[in-house]
Every structure is written in structure tokens, then in C-alpha cells.
Design an enzyme around this catalytic site. Sequence first.
Site, mmCIF file in Angstrom:
data_model
loop_
_atom_site.group_PDB
_atom_site.id
_atom_site.type_symbol
_atom_site.label_atom_id
_atom_site.label_comp_id
_atom_site.label_asym_id
_atom_site.label_seq_id
_atom_site.Cartn_x
_atom_site.Cartn_y
_atom_site.Cartn_z
ATOM 1 N N SER A 200 -7.010 -6.094 -6.067
ATOM 2 C CA SER A 200 -8.104 -6.763 -5.356
ATOM 3 C C SER A 200 -9.358 -6.804 -6.223
ATOM 4 O O SER A 200 -9.469 -6.074 -7.224
ATOM 5 C CB SER A 200 -8.409 -6.014 -4.053
ATOM 6 O OG SER A 200 -9.140 -4.847 -4.339
ATOM 7 N N LEU B 91 11.967 -19.703 -4.125
ATOM 8 C CA LEU B 91 10.874 -18.892 -3.568
ATOM 9 C C LEU B 91 9.641 -19.102 -4.435
ATOM 10 O O LEU B 91 9.720 -19.015 -5.662
ATOM 11 C CB LEU B 91 11.258 -17.406 -3.584
ATOM 12 C CG LEU B 91 10.164 -16.452 -3.095
ATOM 13 C CD1 LEU B 91 10.075 -16.447 -1.571
ATOM 14 C CD2 LEU B 91 10.419 -15.021 -3.575
ATOM 15 N N ASP C 248 0.839 -1.200 0.000
ATOM 16 C CA ASP C 248 0.000 0.000 0.000
ATOM 17 C C ASP C 248 0.875 1.252 0.000
ATOM 18 O O ASP C 248 2.001 1.236 0.515
ATOM 19 C CB ASP C 248 -0.901 -0.028 1.248
ATOM 20 C CG ASP C 248 -2.069 0.937 1.133
ATOM 21 O OD1 ASP C 248 -2.310 1.477 0.045
ATOM 22 O OD2 ASP C 248 -2.750 1.152 2.152
ATOM 23 N N GLU D 187 0.115 -13.909 12.106
ATOM 24 C CA GLU D 187 0.521 -12.697 12.817
ATOM 25 C C GLU D 187 0.325 -11.525 11.852
ATOM 26 O O GLU D 187 0.382 -11.702 10.624
ATOM 27 C CB GLU D 187 1.996 -12.799 13.228
ATOM 28 C CG GLU D 187 2.278 -13.908 14.214
ATOM 29 C CD GLU D 187 1.603 -13.679 15.567
ATOM 30 O OE1 GLU D 187 1.572 -12.531 16.033
ATOM 31 O OE2 GLU D 187 1.104 -14.663 16.146
ATOM 32 N N HIS E 111 2.931 3.061 -8.887
ATOM 33 C CA HIS E 111 2.843 1.614 -9.125
ATOM 34 C C HIS E 111 4.122 1.100 -9.803
ATOM 35 O O HIS E 111 4.607 0.017 -9.479
ATOM 36 C CB HIS E 111 1.621 1.279 -9.985
ATOM 37 C CG HIS E 111 0.319 1.609 -9.309
ATOM 38 N ND1 HIS E 111 0.074 1.316 -7.990
ATOM 39 C CD2 HIS E 111 -0.806 2.218 -9.765
ATOM 40 C CE1 HIS E 111 -1.149 1.722 -7.655
ATOM 41 N NE2 HIS E 111 -1.699 2.279 -8.720
HETATM 42 C C1 FPP Z 1 -1.948 -0.016 -3.399
HETATM 43 O O1 FPP Z 1 -1.454 1.307 -3.279
HETATM 44 C C2 FPP Z 1 -1.278 -0.681 -4.516
HETATM 45 C C3 FPP Z 1 -1.900 -1.291 -5.552
HETATM 46 C C4 FPP Z 1 -3.368 -1.364 -5.684
HETATM 47 C C5 FPP Z 1 -1.131 -1.906 -6.656
HETATM 48 C C6 FPP Z 1 0.068 -2.733 -6.250
HETATM 49 C C7 FPP Z 1 0.781 -3.145 -7.468
HETATM 50 C C8 FPP Z 1 2.121 -3.128 -7.640
HETATM 51 C C9 FPP Z 1 3.093 -2.750 -6.567
HETATM 52 C C10 FPP Z 1 2.690 -3.527 -8.961
HETATM 53 C C11 FPP Z 1 2.931 -5.011 -9.026
HETATM 54 C C12 FPP Z 1 3.264 -5.335 -10.407
HETATM 55 C C13 FPP Z 1 3.488 -6.568 -10.900
HETATM 56 C C14 FPP Z 1 3.853 -6.675 -12.324
HETATM 57 C C15 FPP Z 1 3.421 -7.806 -10.103
HETATM 58 P P1 FPP Z 1 -2.453 2.536 -3.498
HETATM 59 O O2 FPP Z 1 -2.425 2.909 -4.933
HETATM 60 O O3 FPP Z 1 -3.782 2.193 -2.953
HETATM 61 O O4 FPP Z 1 -1.761 3.655 -2.616
HETATM 62 P P2 FPP Z 1 -2.482 4.856 -1.874
HETATM 63 O O5 FPP Z 1 -3.283 4.246 -0.756
HETATM 64 O O6 FPP Z 1 -1.331 5.684 -1.385
HETATM 65 O O7 FPP Z 1 -3.321 5.570 -2.890
#
Ligand code: FPP
Length: 227
Positions: free
Chosen positions: A57, A123, A12, A193, A29
Site C-alpha cells: 500500500s 485470469l 494480511d 460485498e 511474505h
Molecule cells: C500484509 O501482511 C502483507 C503484505 C504487506 C505483503 C503482501 C505481499 C505478498 C503476499 C507477496 C506478493 C508477492 C508478489 C511477487 C506479487 P502483514 O505483514 O501486515 O501481516 P501482519 O499483520 O501479520 O504483520
Amino acid sequence: MSGLVHLGIIMDGNGRWAKMRNLPRVAGHLEGLKSLKKVIKGCIDEEIRYLTVYCFSTENWKRPASEVNYLMALFTNKVYGEIKAISSLGVQVRLLGNRSALPEAALKALDRTREETKNNDKLILQLAINYGGHDEIVRAVNSLIKDGIKEVSAELIRSRFDNPDIPPVDFIVRSAGEERLSNFLLFDSAYSELGFYDKLWPDWDEDMIKTVKQDFLKRTRRFGGLT
Ligand code: FPP
């Protein structure tokens, strides 16, 4: 073998990281993907065997189409695009989530990655994409109903999950200060946890995994029993 076998991460804070820099949310992202690579290395160094990361999600479809499309493009291009690096690290990639709404191109790339990494065993990386804890349980129960099963048990439900061979998550951590599960691994988190960290996801690296593991090793787990 490490006491921390399966780590789950709610990644997040990408949007906030970008906003602080006057960048578009999607830049967060992309930076978050860089952190994920560092964290994968950190998990291997710390001998963590399973890593599940919450990438998208079942509720994230509510975001603007431009952001959803950007994330789908990352899943389509950046996972298989890293296949050499993934394989050289010994990482096996699995998809966790509801395939039905995912774009064909993303599924193709993810399936190809799974197939080409299936013999890696350093992994096991589960990418939770279009994943929701409710959806996971509902899909499992519906698959049992379809087979004429009249009475369920926790074991039977779990046996119909996407990757039932992966053990329940030991430690779920979340970046960026929010303290909730947001529909992540609801069934398997029964005795996990939980750890909440203020650092935004794009600022995570190998050292954070050292911290996370040390924090986990301080916990006493009783699974409802007595020590
Ligand atoms: C939440 O932060 C993050 C997401 C919904 C996306 C997570 C995805 C990645 C880190 C990229 C993964 C990529 C691959 C190819 C596996 P947010 O956008 O909700 O943050 P905020 O709460 O600060 O707005």
C-alpha cells in the site's frame, strides 16, 4: 460464467504467520507468495475472471527499510521469474498503483510481464503495488484537471484509473481477522460485498477460494435498489 467476476484480496497475516514460527517477518511474505500461486489456480478453477491482490500500500513505506526492500525485490524478481508458469495458466498481469515511487527495476520487470502476458485471458491478475484508494482518486482527478476538465463525474474519474477496462470488484475478502479496507479499492468498492476470514494469508490455498466463492454466492446484491 461465475457470478463472482472480480475478486479482491487483502493478503494480511504474513508477519503473524512468521512470528508464530519464530521466523523473520519476510519469511511470511515469501510463504504468502506461495499462497498467492495456489489462490491464482483456485480462481482459474472457479472461473473467476479478475483477481486484484493488495501487495503493497501507499502506507507500507512506513515499514522498516529491510522489509520494504525485501518486498520490492520480490516484485522485481518473482513476477517475471514466474513468467512461464503465469503464461501456461493463461494469466494476464497488470500493475495497479502509483509508479512514481517504485524502483526502476521493479517497474521494468512488471512492465515486461504485462507486455508478455497481454494476450492471456483466462485470469486478469491486478497486482496492487504502491496502491492507495485515495492516491488512485487524486491521480485520476489531477489528470482531468491537467486536461482542462472543469467538472467531473464518477464515470470521468473512473476513466482515468490505471485499468479502467477492469470492472468494479464484486467481493473484497481479507485474511487474518482484521475487518477494515485499509485504503483498498475505495472508489470501486461502493457496492462490493465484503468478507473477513480468520485464516492467515500464508495458510490460504485453492480450497479457500472455493469457500470464498460459495460465501459470495449466498449474498443478495441490490446495489441500492430493491430485490
Ligand atoms: C500484509 O501482511 C502483507 C503484505 C504487506 C505483503 C503482501 C505481499 C505478498 C503476499 C507477496 C506478493 C508477492 C508478489 C511477487 C506479487 P502483514 O505483514 O501486515 O501481516 P501482519 O499483520 O501479520 O504483520
